[in-house]
Design a protein around this motif. Structure first.
Motif, PDB file in Angstrom:
ATOM      1  N   GLY A  64       0.822  -1.201   0.000  1.00  7.26           N
ATOM      2  CA  GLY A  64       0.000   0.000   0.000  1.00  7.26           C
ATOM      3  C   GLY A  64       0.856   1.251   0.000  1.00  7.26           C
ATOM      4  N   ARG A  89      -2.174   2.752   4.442  1.00  8.14           N
ATOM      5  CA  ARG A  89      -3.219   1.890   3.896  1.00  8.14           C
ATOM      6  C   ARG A  89      -2.580   0.758   3.106  1.00  8.14           C
ATOM      7  NH1 ARG A  89      -8.907   3.018   0.798  1.00  8.14           N
ATOM      8  NH2 ARG A  89      -9.126   0.941  -0.121  1.00  8.14           N
ATOM      9  N   ASP A  91      -3.902  -2.681   0.711  1.00  5.09           N
ATOM     10  CA  ASP A  91      -4.966  -3.472   0.098  1.00  5.09           C
ATOM     11  C   ASP A  91      -4.464  -4.898  -0.108  1.00  5.09           C
ATOM     12  OD1 ASP A  91      -6.831  -1.257  -0.321  1.00  5.09           O
ATOM     13  OD2 ASP A  91      -5.385  -0.559  -1.802  1.00  5.09           O
ATOM     14  N   ASP A 112      -8.920  -4.342   2.985  1.00  5.06           N
ATOM     15  CA  ASP A 112      -7.874  -3.358   3.237  1.00  5.06           C
ATOM     16  C   ASP A 112      -7.728  -3.110   4.732  1.00  5.06           C
ATOM     17  OD1 ASP A 112      -9.494  -0.895   4.120  1.00  5.06           O
ATOM     18  OD2 ASP A 112     -10.401  -1.316   2.181  1.00  5.06           O
TER      19      ASP A 112
END
Length: 239
Positions: A64, A89, A91, A112
């Protein structure tokens, strides 16, 4: 004539004087972006699939990005402290297969993980000359983790409609947030463009604590001890 010994002392003193100009004392601000690679595996928990030895025991987490803003104070050309507000973040879309009675059945965990961190970090700069300084750092703080996941694949096709939407995924795991302790360690290097602006690159290992989804009606859910390797680049402005 200046002796060789005096020349060495003069060069050394000059170098030390230049080194002292790499980071000015006072308040500064930073902004950065980077790439984040999750380390931990997502594992099922509860009293159903987690107890099934034929169900995959773990799923990979993914890659991410991250971004952060900071404000700090340099005490001298070596020691500084910085507060950072960061958003991370990752995913993931991990495919695994069952074993035993579930041999050949495909399972895909999709979702996520978002982590918002507030940290206090200490830096030790090692000035090389008037422009470049490598450094090491460590920080502690708090993080707000949100974990979102759904389960797909041929192995759960018969359960897809149980959540009210037939979309190829079993979506019965509610998003869940938690507040955790976070810490990081890292190293980097800074390059001064002038007396006010500096560019830097940094590696950090960061531990965000635990993150988990909610449980469905069968007590199933997914949990991960989330941590990441991150490479980031940023700019610093001295005020």
């Amino acid at each position: 004539m200046i002796s060789y010994r005096n020349k060495v002392l003069l060069v050394t003193a000059t170098a030390l004087g230049l080194a002292g100009t790499v980071h000015a004392e006072g308040i500064y601000g930073t902004a950065m972006i980077g790439a984040s690679h999750q380390v931990g595996d997502s594992k099922p928990y509860g009293n159903n699939i987690a107890a099934d030895q034929d169900f995959p025991g773990k799923f990979d987490t993914g890659d991410g990005a991250m971004g952060a803003l900071g404000i700090g104070y340099a005490f001298n050309n070596q020691f500084r402290v910085e507060g950072r507000l960061s958003l991370h973040r990752a995913d993931f879309d991990s495919q695994q297969f069952g074993t035993g009675a579930r041999a050949g059945e495909e399972y895909v965990l999709n979702g996520d993980i978002k982590s918002t961190t507030l940290t206090i970090e200490g830096f030790y700069d090692i000035p090389v000359n008037d422009r470049f300084a490598p450094y090491v750092k460590a920080g502690v703080g708090v993080t707000r983790n949100r974990y979102s996941a759904r389960l797909g694949g041929a192995g759960v096709a018969a359960f897809d409609s149980f959540d009210g939407t037939t979309d190829g995924y079993y979506d019965a795991y509610d998003d869940q947030t938690s507040t955790e302790f976070t810490w990081n360690v890292g190293f980097g290097g800074s390059l001064a463009l002038n007396d006010q602006f500096t560019l830097f690159g940094e590696y950090q290992y960061v531990d965000f604590g635990d993150a988990s989804t909610g449980q469905d009606a069968f007590t199933d859910g997914f949990r991960v001890n989330t941590s990441a390797h991150e490479i980031l680049f940023g700019a610093r402005a001295d005020f």
